[in-house]
Design an enzyme around this catalytic site. Structure first.
Site: not given
Length: 260
Positions: A38, A175
């Protein structure tokens, strides 16, 4: 592990990321999820340091990227992650994907060594299929604590959930809002209207009812707080059955190196 966490994927602006983490912790979150890939571990660490929350109350997770999964690279890259995060240990370290340099015996040997050294509190895997979970369990001395996978009302992971539950492996859902797709599902919207809450809260409450920890990403205070309020949503059996019956299977993340 707290049942609701903050995901930080794509939150790579230094100031925004640090502010997001600080805001979430001040709002009550105690589970923060990041990853080497990330590019924001340093920013996450600054947010944790800025919040008026003791480090020992924060369940902090990060992940080792597929290019760093050789034995030596796991050890070296994890030390780099700890430095960036500004901590002595993480509560959970994942194999991000069973791909790239992933060599189960050697990769997991390094995870065991980090566990023995107190650098990680728990060993995790991410995006692992049932048979890969079983292999990891066989190869590690430390228990496999969690498997982080995509899961939401449009991708319900029933087989994997049952498999992991039978092996005492927690499931963590990334998600969990299907990148906003759940907002357009009539069943979810109807249940949200019934309870006077948002579609996001319904989806997160459904995951909690399944015994799954959700880590929705959010970068604004409004979304952080809206997700947090899902903890007050109580779905009834009819609501859960209606979501279970959604006849769609839509994965949002399917990279070329995925093991399926």
């Amino acid at each position: 592990m707290p049942m609701l966490g903050l995901g930080t994927w794509q939150n790579d602006d230094p100031a925004t990321c640090a502010d997001t983490v600080e805001t979430a912790l001040e709002a009550g979150y105690r589970h923060i999820d990041t990853a080497q890939a990330y590019g924001n571990e340093e920013h996450v660490g600054r947010g944790i340091a800025a919040a008026d929350v003791p480090r020992e109350e924060v369940f902090l997770a990060t992940k080792v990227w597929i290019s760093e999964l050789s034995y030596e690279d796991v050890l070296a890259s994890t030390e780099e992650s700890l430095d960036k995060l500004g901590v002595d240990y993480v509560d959970l370290l994942y194999v991000h994907w069973p791909s790239g340099e992933y060599d189960p015996p050697e990769t997991l040997r390094a995870f065991d060594e980090l566990s023995d050294a107190g650098k990680i509190e728990n060993v995790g895997v991410s995006n692992f299929l049932p048979e890969q979970v079983d292999e990891a369990i066989e190869l590690t001395e430390a228990p496999i604590f969690a498997n982080q996978v995509e899961m939401h009302p449009l991708f319900q992971q029933e087989r994997l959930r049952e498999h992991c539950a039978a092996r005492d492996v927690e499931l963590v859902a990334y998600s969990p809002l299907a990148r906003g797709e759940v907002f357009e599902v009539p069943t979810v919207s109807e249940i949200a209207e019934k309870h006077g809450v948002s579609e996001a809260q319904v989806s997160l409450a459904w995951l909690r009812e399944k015994g799954v920890t959700a880590i929705p990403k959010a970068s604004t205070e409004a979304h952080i707080l809206d997700n947090w309020r899902s903890l007050d949503v109580d779905l009834d059996d009819e609501d859960i059955a209606a979501i279970d019956a959604i006849d769609r299977t839509e994965r949002q993340l399917d990279p070329s190196f995925a093991p399926w």
